[in-house]
Scaffold this motif. Structure first.
Motif, PDB file in Angstrom:
ATOM      1  N   ASP A 126      67.674  42.127  25.545  1.00 54.44           N
ATOM      2  CA  ASP A 126      68.223  42.713  24.327  1.00 54.44           C
ATOM      3  C   ASP A 126      69.533  42.045  23.938  1.00 54.44           C
ATOM      4  O   ASP A 126      69.830  41.864  22.752  1.00 54.44           O
ATOM      5  CB  ASP A 126      68.452  44.214  24.515  1.00 54.44           C
ATOM      6  N   ALA A 127      70.323  41.652  24.935  1.00 54.81           N
ATOM      7  CA  ALA A 127      71.634  41.058  24.666  1.00 54.81           C
ATOM      8  C   ALA A 127      71.526  39.727  23.942  1.00 54.81           C
ATOM      9  O   ALA A 127      72.404  39.370  23.143  1.00 54.81           O
ATOM     10  CB  ALA A 127      72.408  40.890  25.964  1.00 54.81           C
ATOM     11  N   ILE A 128      70.436  38.965  24.209  1.00 52.66           N
ATOM     12  CA  ILE A 128      70.295  37.643  23.578  1.00 52.66           C
ATOM     13  C   ILE A 128      69.221  37.639  22.486  1.00 52.66           C
ATOM     14  O   ILE A 128      68.846  36.576  21.992  1.00 52.66           O
ATOM     15  CB  ILE A 128      70.002  36.551  24.631  1.00 52.66           C
ATOM     16  N   ALA A 129      68.747  38.807  22.092  1.00 49.67           N
ATOM     17  CA  ALA A 129      67.594  38.895  21.187  1.00 49.67           C
ATOM     18  C   ALA A 129      67.866  38.277  19.820  1.00 49.67           C
ATOM     19  O   ALA A 129      66.928  37.854  19.137  1.00 49.67           O
ATOM     20  CB  ALA A 129      67.164  40.351  21.018  1.00 49.67           C
ATOM     21  N   ASP A 130      69.136  38.223  19.393  1.00 48.07           N
ATOM     22  CA  ASP A 130      69.436  37.682  18.062  1.00 48.07           C
ATOM     23  C   ASP A 130      69.897  36.229  18.109  1.00 48.07           C
ATOM     24  O   ASP A 130      70.375  35.698  17.103  1.00 48.07           O
ATOM     25  CB  ASP A 130      70.481  38.542  17.353  1.00 48.07           C
ATOM     26  N   VAL A 131      69.754  35.564  19.262  1.00 48.78           N
ATOM     27  CA  VAL A 131      70.061  34.132  19.336  1.00 48.78           C
ATOM     28  C   VAL A 131      68.891  33.370  18.708  1.00 48.78           C
ATOM     29  O   VAL A 131      67.801  33.333  19.269  1.00 48.78           O
ATOM     30  CB  VAL A 131      70.279  33.673  20.786  1.00 48.78           C
ATOM     31  N   THR A 191      83.936  25.685  17.967  1.00 54.18           N
ATOM     32  CA  THR A 191      83.467  27.069  17.902  1.00 54.18           C
ATOM     33  C   THR A 191      81.943  27.030  17.869  1.00 54.18           C
ATOM     34  O   THR A 191      81.344  26.069  17.378  1.00 54.18           O
ATOM     35  CB  THR A 191      83.993  27.808  16.667  1.00 54.18           C
ATOM     36  N   THR A 192      81.327  28.074  18.406  1.00 56.43           N
ATOM     37  CA  THR A 192      79.866  28.128  18.478  1.00 56.43           C
ATOM     38  C   THR A 192      79.371  29.482  17.986  1.00 56.43           C
ATOM     39  O   THR A 192      80.123  30.455  17.916  1.00 56.43           O
ATOM     40  CB  THR A 192      79.374  27.897  19.918  1.00 56.43           C
ATOM     41  N   ASP A 193      78.086  29.531  17.673  1.00 55.88           N
ATOM     42  CA  ASP A 193      77.499  30.791  17.219  1.00 55.88           C
ATOM     43  C   ASP A 193      77.566  31.861  18.305  1.00 55.88           C
ATOM     44  O   ASP A 193      77.885  33.021  18.039  1.00 55.88           O
ATOM     45  CB  ASP A 193      76.031  30.578  16.813  1.00 55.88           C
ATOM     46  N   PHE A 194      77.243  31.467  19.538  1.00 56.04           N
ATOM     47  CA  PHE A 194      77.221  32.393  20.664  1.00 56.04           C
ATOM     48  C   PHE A 194      77.880  31.730  21.866  1.00 56.04           C
ATOM     49  O   PHE A 194      77.983  30.509  21.937  1.00 56.04           O
ATOM     50  CB  PHE A 194      75.779  32.777  21.039  1.00 56.04           C
ATOM     51  N   PHE A 227      85.780  27.069  33.228  1.00 50.27           N
ATOM     52  CA  PHE A 227      85.259  26.943  31.867  1.00 50.27           C
ATOM     53  C   PHE A 227      84.795  28.254  31.249  1.00 50.27           C
ATOM     54  O   PHE A 227      84.648  28.334  30.034  1.00 50.27           O
ATOM     55  CB  PHE A 227      84.117  25.915  31.819  1.00 50.27           C
ATOM     56  N   ASN A 228      84.550  29.283  32.065  1.00 53.58           N
ATOM     57  CA  ASN A 228      84.050  30.528  31.493  1.00 53.58           C
ATOM     58  C   ASN A 228      84.991  31.157  30.462  1.00 53.58           C
ATOM     59  O   ASN A 228      84.543  31.530  29.376  1.00 53.58           O
ATOM     60  CB  ASN A 228      83.715  31.520  32.607  1.00 53.58           C
ATOM     61  N   PRO A 229      86.284  31.303  30.742  1.00 54.80           N
ATOM     62  CA  PRO A 229      87.153  31.893  29.717  1.00 54.80           C
ATOM     63  C   PRO A 229      87.199  31.075  28.435  1.00 54.80           C
ATOM     64  O   PRO A 229      87.235  31.635  27.331  1.00 54.80           O
ATOM     65  CB  PRO A 229      88.528  31.942  30.400  1.00 54.80           C
ATOM     66  N   LEU A 230      87.186  29.762  28.565  1.00 55.72           N
ATOM     67  CA  LEU A 230      87.258  28.891  27.393  1.00 55.72           C
ATOM     68  C   LEU A 230      85.987  28.981  26.563  1.00 55.72           C
ATOM     69  O   LEU A 230      86.040  29.034  25.327  1.00 55.72           O
ATOM     70  CB  LEU A 230      87.498  27.448  27.841  1.00 55.72           C
ATOM     71  N   ALA A 231      84.834  28.995  27.235  1.00 53.52           N
ATOM     72  CA  ALA A 231      83.565  29.144  26.520  1.00 53.52           C
ATOM     73  C   ALA A 231      83.522  30.482  25.809  1.00 53.52           C
ATOM     74  O   ALA A 231      83.083  30.582  24.653  1.00 53.52           O
ATOM     75  CB  ALA A 231      82.392  29.018  27.496  1.00 53.52           C
ATOM     76  N   ALA A 232      83.995  31.540  26.487  1.00 51.04           N
ATOM     77  CA  ALA A 232      83.997  32.867  25.874  1.00 51.04           C
ATOM     78  C   ALA A 232      84.859  32.903  24.620  1.00 51.04           C
ATOM     79  O   ALA A 232      84.505  33.545  23.623  1.00 51.04           O
ATOM     80  CB  ALA A 232      84.494  33.899  26.889  1.00 51.04           C
ATOM     81  N   MET A 233      85.984  32.219  24.646  1.00 51.94           N
ATOM     82  CA  MET A 233      86.874  32.190  23.484  1.00 51.94           C
ATOM     83  C   MET A 233      86.219  31.501  22.299  1.00 51.94           C
ATOM     84  O   MET A 233      86.430  31.886  21.145  1.00 51.94           O
ATOM     85  CB  MET A 233      88.179  31.471  23.837  1.00 51.94           C
ATOM     86  N   ALA A 234      85.401  30.487  22.570  1.00 52.64           N
ATOM     87  CA  ALA A 234      84.843  29.665  21.501  1.00 52.64           C
ATOM     88  C   ALA A 234      83.674  30.317  20.778  1.00 52.64           C
ATOM     89  O   ALA A 234      83.345  29.929  19.654  1.00 52.64           O
ATOM     90  CB  ALA A 234      84.408  28.310  22.058  1.00 52.64           C
ATOM     91  N   GLY A 235      83.024  31.288  21.395  1.00 51.58           N
ATOM     92  CA  GLY A 235      81.840  31.894  20.787  1.00 51.58           C
ATOM     93  C   GLY A 235      82.190  32.941  19.747  1.00 51.58           C
ATOM     94  O   GLY A 235      83.074  33.776  19.961  1.00 51.58           O
ATOM     95  N   ARG A 236      81.492  32.916  18.627  1.00 55.72           N
ATOM     96  CA  ARG A 236      81.672  33.983  17.635  1.00 55.72           C
ATOM     97  C   ARG A 236      81.114  35.298  18.158  1.00 55.72           C
ATOM     98  O   ARG A 236      81.647  36.361  17.868  1.00 55.72           O
ATOM     99  CB  ARG A 236      81.002  33.590  16.320  1.00 55.72           C
TER     100      ARG A 236
END
Length: 256
Positions: free
Chosen positions: A12-17, A168-171, A194-203
């Motif tokens: 459900d969490a990734i259903a709209d990707v 920046t990325t969609d997810f 890299f996890n915090p940085l990836a999290a920051m970049a996602g919309r």
């Protein structure tokens, strides 16, 4: 008013990707990769993904699973040396690859997440990174069909610097050692690279967490990423094989 961001089902969490989405994915080697969310994407089968991550897993784990299934069309990475299928797809024109110096990749993600459109860095000055012409995509006959463009340059204190754009990325998909219902996250050791940085970049950022805490249970000084950057929290079920922690390369020392 409390904001509960927990989504119990990873599917459900990734259903709209959607197909063709851009994704920032955390992890460093096989450390701190969001394996549960990656498996959910694999089962969903949405292809044409444009992924930004330090590396692309290995042939049978992590992002390598999506790659092997043909779901990734483009990778932006700093290291790709442990994945034979990655090399095969790249050299046969099936995959577009943008290689970025590791520190530059980290800062591009951080900049994007901070609302900074671009920055100057000396990394890559005087190389193909500056000059352009790095093969991003080959054709089936081995010729280069897409090459990197040259970088804008500027001199600071007598030293050449390159202009790099924020990402920046969609997810974004990340994995944390602990997170609360508000999305505040704590990472363990190298998983913090890299996890915090990836999290920051996602919309829209989706975090799988090994330990789900109630609001207030994580001490403020223990929070590595505030919940403002996280939209969905997925608790990892105990014993879930998709959450396995693998050793990328085991070495041993033997006394003479």
């Amino acid at each position: 008013m409390s904001v509960d961001k927990v989504v119990a089902d990873p599917e459900d969490a990734i259903a709209d990707v959607p197909a063709g989405a851009s994704l920032a994915v955390g992890g460093f080697g096989l450390c701190g990769i969001p394996g549960v969310l990656i498996h959910a994407l694999l089962e969903r089968g949405a292809g044409g993904l444009r992924v930004v991550s330090n590396n692309c897993g290995v042939d049978d784990w992590g992002l390598g699973l999506l790659l092997r299934a043909g779901l990734i069309s483009r990778m932006t990475s700093s290291y790709v040396g442990e994945n034979k299928e990655f090399a095969r797809q790249y050299l046969h024109g099936e995959l577009e690859v943008e290689l970025v110096p590791q520190g530059t990749l980290a800062e591009r993600l951080r900049a994007g997440g901070s609302g900074i459109p671009a920055f100057y860095t000396p990394a890559g000055a005087g190389t193909w990174i500056e000059e352009g012409g790095l093969p991003w995509r080959y054709s089936a006959d081995g010729s280069v069909t897409v090459a990197s463009p040259p970088k804008e340059t500027r001199v600071f204190d007598g030293r050449d610097h390159l202009l790099e754009e924020g990402i920046t990325t969609d997810f974004a998909l990340v994995r944390a050692a602990a997170g609360d219902r508000h999305g505040n996250l704590r990472f363990h050791s190298s998983a913090r690279n890299f996890n915090p940085l990836a999290a920051m970049a996602g919309r829209v950022t989706i975090a799988e967490v090994e330990e789900l805490a109630e609001p207030g249970e994580l001490a403020p000084d223990d929070i590595h990423l505030p919940g403002i950057f996280v939209q969905r929290v997925v608790p990892v079920a105990p014993g879930d094989p998709r959450a396995e922690k693998r050793v990328e390369r085991r070495t041993v020392h033997m006394e003479a």
